[in-house]
Design a protein around this motif. Structure first.
Motif, PDB file in Angstrom:
ATOM      1  N   MET A   1      22.290  -0.031 -18.080  1.00 43.35           N
ATOM      2  CA  MET A   1      21.689  -0.044 -19.398  1.00 43.35           C
ATOM      3  C   MET A   1      22.133   1.217 -20.140  1.00 43.35           C
ATOM      4  SD  MET A   1      17.693  -0.260 -20.568  1.00 43.35           S
ATOM      5  CE  MET A   1      17.109   1.312 -20.027  1.00 43.35           C
ATOM      6  N   ASN A   2      22.444   1.088 -21.392  1.00 43.36           N
ATOM      7  CA  ASN A   2      22.844   2.213 -22.224  1.00 43.36           C
ATOM      8  C   ASN A   2      21.750   2.545 -23.227  1.00 43.36           C
ATOM      9  OD1 ASN A   2      25.281   2.557 -20.976  1.00 43.36           O
ATOM     10  ND2 ASN A   2      26.441   1.447 -22.508  1.00 43.36           N
ATOM     11  N   VAL A   3      21.555   3.841 -23.442  1.00 47.11           N
ATOM     12  CA  VAL A   3      20.609   4.342 -24.443  1.00 47.11           C
ATOM     13  C   VAL A   3      21.346   5.377 -25.292  1.00 47.11           C
ATOM     14  CG1 VAL A   3      18.577   3.972 -22.997  1.00 47.11           C
ATOM     15  CG2 VAL A   3      19.747   6.171 -22.917  1.00 47.11           C
ATOM     16  N   SER A  15      20.995   5.833 -15.777  1.00 50.61           N
ATOM     17  CA  SER A  15      21.064   5.569 -14.340  1.00 50.61           C
ATOM     18  C   SER A  15      20.685   6.826 -13.583  1.00 50.61           C
ATOM     19  CB  SER A  15      22.462   5.112 -13.939  1.00 50.61           C
ATOM     20  OG  SER A  15      23.358   6.192 -13.997  1.00 50.61           O
ATOM     21  N   THR A  16      20.389   6.658 -12.304  1.00 48.47           N
ATOM     22  CA  THR A  16      20.000   7.801 -11.483  1.00 48.47           C
ATOM     23  C   THR A  16      21.145   8.777 -11.267  1.00 48.47           C
ATOM     24  OG1 THR A  16      20.468   6.503  -9.497  1.00 48.47           O
ATOM     25  CG2 THR A  16      18.193   6.529 -10.277  1.00 48.47           C
ATOM     26  N   GLU A  19      22.127  13.054 -14.262  1.00 49.54           N
ATOM     27  CA  GLU A  19      21.062  14.034 -14.059  1.00 49.54           C
ATOM     28  C   GLU A  19      20.431  14.509 -15.369  1.00 49.54           C
ATOM     29  OE1 GLU A  19      22.239  18.084 -12.790  1.00 49.54           O
ATOM     30  OE2 GLU A  19      24.269  17.290 -12.831  1.00 49.54           O
ATOM     31  N   TYR A  20      21.038  14.254 -16.510  1.00 53.24           N
ATOM     32  CA  TYR A  20      20.518  14.717 -17.794  1.00 53.24           C
ATOM     33  C   TYR A  20      19.822  13.616 -18.585  1.00 53.24           C
ATOM     34  CZ  TYR A  20      23.679  18.463 -16.554  1.00 53.24           C
ATOM     35  OH  TYR A  20      24.333  19.472 -15.878  1.00 53.24           O
ATOM     36  N   ARG A  21      19.713  12.409 -18.012  1.00 52.18           N
ATOM     37  CA  ARG A  21      19.149  11.302 -18.771  1.00 52.18           C
ATOM     38  C   ARG A  21      17.799  11.665 -19.352  1.00 52.18           C
ATOM     39  NH1 ARG A  21      18.265   9.316 -13.397  1.00 52.18           N
ATOM     40  NH2 ARG A  21      16.061   9.084 -13.089  1.00 52.18           N
TER      41      ARG A  21
END
Length: 76
Positions: A1-3, A15-16, A19-21
């Protein structure tokens, strides 16, 4: 999924492994943190269903806490 990155709006994979999501990079993450620290970003005051701000009676809230029979932070 893209945000979209909240800072620069760049498309980022959620995604996991990121690390900056939800941010695209450490730079965008720090920019956002700085905006919170300088109060450029704030959480608004509570509102009622009509959208009007609710006035909080701090004295009444403090009185309610004082009436508690057991201290709020009691460890027992």
């Amino acid at each position: 999924m893209n945000v979209n990155c909240p800072t620069c709006q760049k498309s980022v994979e959620w995604s996991t492994t990121n690390e900056y999501r939800p941010f695209c990079s450490k730079k965008c993450q720090l920019i956002d943190l700085g905006e919170w620290a300088t109060e450029s970003h704030v959480i608004s005051a509570p509102t009622n269903h009509s959208g009007a701000h609710i006035e909080l009676d701090e004295e009444a809230i403090a009185a309610q806490f004082e009436q508690q029979s057991k201290p709020f932070f009691d460890e027992s």
